[in-house]
Scaffold this active site. Sequence first.
Site, PDB file in Angstrom:
ATOM      1  N   GLN A  23       1.669  -6.105  -3.131  1.00  0.00           N
ATOM      2  CA  GLN A  23       2.724  -5.987  -1.661  1.00  0.00           C
ATOM      3  C   GLN A  23       3.741  -5.363  -1.925  1.00  0.00           C
ATOM      4  O   GLN A  23       3.894  -4.501  -2.221  1.00  0.00           O
ATOM      5  CB  GLN A  23       2.592  -7.576  -1.014  1.00  0.00           C
ATOM      6  CG  GLN A  23       0.992  -8.791  -1.796  1.00  0.00           C
ATOM      7  CD  GLN A  23       0.819  -8.798  -2.504  1.00  0.00           C
ATOM      8  OE1 GLN A  23       1.577  -9.329  -3.435  1.00  0.00           O
ATOM      9  NE2 GLN A  23      -0.715  -8.308  -2.844  1.00  0.00           N
ATOM     10  N   ASP A  64       0.776  -1.143  -0.240  1.00  0.00           N
ATOM     11  CA  ASP A  64      -0.412  -0.014  -0.054  1.00  0.00           C
ATOM     12  C   ASP A  64       0.867   1.170  -0.354  1.00  0.00           C
ATOM     13  O   ASP A  64       0.150   2.417   0.807  1.00  0.00           O
ATOM     14  CB  ASP A  64      -1.091  -0.123   1.418  1.00  0.00           C
ATOM     15  CG  ASP A  64      -2.118  -0.882   1.361  1.00  0.00           C
ATOM     16  OD1 ASP A  64      -2.346  -1.369  -0.123  1.00  0.00           O
ATOM     17  OD2 ASP A  64      -1.742  -1.812   1.967  1.00  0.00           O
ATOM     18  N   LYS A 108       1.901   2.183  -4.907  1.00  0.00           N
ATOM     19  CA  LYS A 108       2.139   1.296  -6.075  1.00  0.00           C
ATOM     20  C   LYS A 108       1.623   1.695  -7.476  1.00  0.00           C
ATOM     21  O   LYS A 108       1.678   2.348  -8.244  1.00  0.00           O
ATOM     22  CB  LYS A 108       2.522   0.471  -5.651  1.00  0.00           C
ATOM     23  CG  LYS A 108       3.270  -0.144  -5.168  1.00  0.00           C
ATOM     24  CD  LYS A 108       3.581  -1.884  -5.111  1.00  0.00           C
ATOM     25  CE  LYS A 108       2.807  -2.162  -4.339  1.00  0.00           C
ATOM     26  NZ  LYS A 108       2.330  -2.427  -3.177  1.00  0.00           N
ATOM     27  N   GLY A 120      -4.597  -4.534  -4.110  1.00  0.00           N
ATOM     28  CA  GLY A 120      -5.629  -3.318  -4.040  1.00  0.00           C
ATOM     29  C   GLY A 120      -4.577  -2.036  -4.781  1.00  0.00           C
ATOM     30  O   GLY A 120      -3.351  -1.144  -3.252  1.00  0.00           O
ATOM     31  N   HIS A 121      -4.723  -1.474  -6.121  1.00  0.00           N
ATOM     32  CA  HIS A 121      -3.998  -0.536  -6.520  1.00  0.00           C
ATOM     33  C   HIS A 121      -5.331   0.519  -6.223  1.00  0.00           C
ATOM     34  O   HIS A 121      -5.863   0.119  -7.569  1.00  0.00           O
ATOM     35  CB  HIS A 121      -2.911  -1.754  -7.376  1.00  0.00           C
ATOM     36  CG  HIS A 121      -1.890  -2.391  -6.759  1.00  0.00           C
ATOM     37  ND1 HIS A 121      -1.083  -2.248  -7.809  1.00  0.00           N
ATOM     38  CD2 HIS A 121      -1.681  -2.593  -5.738  1.00  0.00           C
ATOM     39  CE1 HIS A 121      -0.293  -3.274  -7.212  1.00  0.00           C
ATOM     40  NE2 HIS A 121      -0.781  -3.089  -6.012  1.00  0.00           N
TER      41      HIS A 121
HETATM   42  P1  GDP Z   1      -0.579   0.460  -3.185  1.00  0.00           P
HETATM   43  O1  GDP Z   1      -1.435  -1.194  -3.163  1.00  0.00           O
HETATM   44  O2  GDP Z   1       0.737   0.007  -3.161  1.00  0.00           O
HETATM   45  O3  GDP Z   1      -0.702   0.383  -4.139  1.00  0.00           O
HETATM   46  O4  GDP Z   1      -1.326   1.267  -2.271  1.00  0.00           O
HETATM   47  P2  GDP Z   1      -3.125   1.784  -2.298  1.00  0.00           P
HETATM   48  O5  GDP Z   1      -3.627   2.081  -3.177  1.00  0.00           O
HETATM   49  O6  GDP Z   1      -3.430   0.293  -1.431  1.00  0.00           O
HETATM   50  O7  GDP Z   1      -2.995   2.814  -0.922  1.00  0.00           O
HETATM   51  C1  GDP Z   1      -1.995   3.922  -1.514  1.00  0.00           C
HETATM   52  C2  GDP Z   1      -3.683   4.816  -1.033  1.00  0.00           C
HETATM   53  O8  GDP Z   1      -3.015   6.315  -1.251  1.00  0.00           O
HETATM   54  C3  GDP Z   1      -4.518   5.091  -2.185  1.00  0.00           C
HETATM   55  O9  GDP Z   1      -5.637   5.620  -1.908  1.00  0.00           O
HETATM   56  C4  GDP Z   1      -3.868   6.320  -2.916  1.00  0.00           C
HETATM   57  O10 GDP Z   1      -5.185   6.983  -3.884  1.00  0.00           O
HETATM   58  C5  GDP Z   1      -3.725   7.066  -2.502  1.00  0.00           C
HETATM   59  N1  GDP Z   1      -2.088   7.877  -2.765  1.00  0.00           N
HETATM   60  C6  GDP Z   1      -1.328   7.671  -3.879  1.00  0.00           C
HETATM   61  N2  GDP Z   1      -0.466   8.502  -3.552  1.00  0.00           N
HETATM   62  C7  GDP Z   1      -0.775   9.526  -2.373  1.00  0.00           C
HETATM   63  C8  GDP Z   1      -0.108  10.680  -2.002  1.00  0.00           C
HETATM   64  O11 GDP Z   1       1.203  10.934  -2.677  1.00  0.00           O
HETATM   65  N3  GDP Z   1      -0.229  11.529  -1.253  1.00  0.00           N
HETATM   66  C9  GDP Z   1      -1.525  11.068  -0.756  1.00  0.00           C
HETATM   67  N4  GDP Z   1      -2.738  11.986   0.202  1.00  0.00           N
HETATM   68  N5  GDP Z   1      -1.997   9.796  -1.369  1.00  0.00           N
HETATM   69  C10 GDP Z   1      -1.778   9.300  -2.009  1.00  0.00           C
HETATM   70  P1  IMO Z   2      -0.884  -4.673  -2.463  1.00  0.00           P
HETATM   71  O1  IMO Z   2      -0.808  -4.579  -2.413  1.00  0.00           O
HETATM   72  C1  IMO Z   2      -1.163  -4.391   2.365  1.00  0.00           C
HETATM   73  C2  IMO Z   2      -1.088  -8.529   3.662  1.00  0.00           C
HETATM   74  C3  IMO Z   2      -2.722  -9.029   4.237  1.00  0.00           C
HETATM   75  C4  IMO Z   2      -1.362  -9.688   5.294  1.00  0.00           C
HETATM   76  C5  IMO Z   2      -0.807 -10.859   4.043  1.00  0.00           C
HETATM   77  C6  IMO Z   2      -1.278 -12.109   3.540  1.00  0.00           C
HETATM   78  O2  IMO Z   2      -2.213  -3.360  -2.493  1.00  0.00           O
HETATM   79  O3  IMO Z   2       0.246  -3.116  -1.616  1.00  0.00           O
HETATM   80  P2  IMO Z   2      -2.734 -12.580   1.754  1.00  0.00           P
HETATM   81  O4  IMO Z   2      -2.921 -12.638   1.727  1.00  0.00           O
HETATM   82  O5  IMO Z   2      -1.630 -12.240   0.962  1.00  0.00           O
HETATM   83  O6  IMO Z   2      -1.752 -14.174   2.212  1.00  0.00           O
HETATM   84  O7  IMO Z   2      -2.281 -12.088   3.411  1.00  0.00           O
HETATM   85  O8  IMO Z   2      -0.249  -9.963   3.604  1.00  0.00           O
HETATM   86  N1  IMO Z   2      -0.971  -8.095   1.543  1.00  0.00           N
HETATM   87  C7  IMO Z   2      -1.347  -6.888   2.729  1.00  0.00           C
HETATM   88  N2  IMO Z   2      -1.053  -6.189   2.536  1.00  0.00           N
HETATM   89  N3  IMO Z   2      -0.722  -4.620   1.036  1.00  0.00           N
HETATM   90  C8  IMO Z   2      -1.221  -5.435  -0.383  1.00  0.00           C
HETATM   91  O9  IMO Z   2      -1.529  -5.416  -1.629  1.00  0.00           O
HETATM   92  C9  IMO Z   2      -1.490  -6.824   0.366  1.00  0.00           C
HETATM   93  N4  IMO Z   2      -1.730  -8.001  -0.169  1.00  0.00           N
HETATM   94  C10 IMO Z   2      -1.108  -8.959   1.085  1.00  0.00           C
HETATM   95  O10 IMO Z   2      -2.721  -7.770   4.706  1.00  0.00           O
HETATM   96  O11 IMO Z   2      -1.055  -9.687   6.451  1.00  0.00           O
HETATM   97 MG    MG Z   3      -3.153  -1.553  -1.522  1.00  0.00          MG
END
Ligand code: GDP
Ligand code: IMO
Ligand code: MG
Length: 425
Positions: A223, A13, A16, A40-41
């Site tokens: 991840q 999270d 990415k 979840g991207h």
């Molecule tokens: P990922 O799994 O690495 O793609 O990240 P996620 O999407 O799960 O979580 C990142 C969250 O931060 C999302 O809601 C993005 O829209 C948000 N985000 C990304 N870059 C920034 C930033 O520079 N500032 C803020 N405030 N939010 C951001």
């Molecule tokens: P993105 O790509 C954050 C965590 C789960 C748990 C562990 C194992 O959005 O960054 P799993 O379901 O993979 O067997 O769970 O990994 N986890 C993540 N945490 N971002 C993710 O993906 C994750 N995918 C799995 O919360 O701790």
């Molecule tokens: Mg994510």
Amino acid sequence: MPNTLLMGAQWGDEGKGKIVDYLSRDADVVVRYQGGSNAGHTIEIGAERYVLHLVPSGILYPGKTCVIGNGLVVDPTALVKEIKDLIARDIAPAGRLHVSDRAQVVLPYHKALDAAREKRSAAGAKIGTTQRGIGPAYADKASRLGLRMGDLLDPGVADVLRTRTTEKNRLLADMGTDPVDADAVIREMREAAAYLCPYVTDTVPLLNAAWRQGRTILFEGAQGTMLDIDFGTYPFVTSSNPTSGGACVGTGLPPQAVQRVLGVVKAYTTRVGEGPFPTELNDPTGEHLRQRGREFGATTGRPRRCGWFDAVVARYSAMVNGIDRWAVTKLDVLDDFETIRVCVAYEADGRRFETVPASSAVLQRCKPVYRDFPGWKATTSGFTRLEDLPANARAYVKALCDLTGVPLGVLSVGPQRASTFVVDL
Ligand code: GDP
Ligand code: IMO
Ligand code: MG
């Protein structure tokens, strides 16, 4: 743009999806190499918000080729839903989304086993998985009991599915859980396979041809390093290799195809699920980070655990992945802090740690050694030039780079494409 491998350097999270989307403009092919719908991207474009789980984040740019590599575990029903959702929002994946015929299939019994194991585990042994069947699907791959996407199109697949479901139902019964209906599994897979058939192909020659033709490839990790099955906080990890090493085995492209590694880090740290997290803040400051950063899981909606930036983790990640540049995200979340702390080392058992110990039990005991930085108490949003950011914000980012020995490549101060500075790429 050189072929770029982008991966998460913390516990996932990191943002990415946002950075992949931003860089996709200059890429021809975007390929995911591991994980599944546990990812979840999030990408925000204007008022629209997209959360992608299996489909590469390049899909939002028209004309970009997107590949779900062989290293993934694919839940066919989840993928059908994701494609249909995209089509409903006028994004057309047909002809440019390709799913590896070697990717493993996540079956309904994998999800049931994942949930049953989590439910049965004692408090300290729970992993806090996303319950998307990831662990059991990768376990079946390693046990050579898995099915691959290409197999779903095979006429004999119904028999194999029936046998496998019967085997798994014995395990589920042992765990005190309801069985999975084999006929329903066969039906569900038949329907999904019929829908996905045009997308499933041998992506290995496809990717290698693209590379040989000089097309620009962007590798999208899911991840993060600390969730890597080898390098993460085992056993509180996922079941794949999000680290850069996973990109070759997960795509069939050789190491020479990767020209640059971009590590994504948040300006602080979050983790969702169980396991050690030395800089975690179980206090109002942590809650403030969670609210300001909107730190709630993109896949499960769970509140993310929040804490200060951990330079030990980032340094370790830089080492393991060979990170050439950082993409630092969510700097704006720190805009209203008086003081910002960075963990520079750990202390445990009378020792000082400069790198992440292998044992989660040891890491659990580690106390962070902090260095404090003055906040900037001003907005970082709305600037177009890095030089115009508050001086303390620039000093903080520079400190993160100096403490980790990796220069800054990209800086992000908001979820939108416009809130992105390319510093040195
Ligand atoms: P990922 O799994 O690495 O793609 O990240 P996620 O999407 O799960 O979580 C990142 C969250 O931060 C999302 O809601 C993005 O829209 C948000 N985000 C990304 N870059 C920034 C930033 O520079 N500032 C803020 N405030 N939010 C951001
Ligand atoms: P993105 O790509 C954050 C965590 C789960 C748990 C562990 C194992 O959005 O960054 P799993 O379901 O993979 O067997 O769970 O990994 N986890 C993540 N945490 N971002 C993710 O993906 C994750 N995918 C799995 O919360 O701790
Ligand atoms: Mg994510």
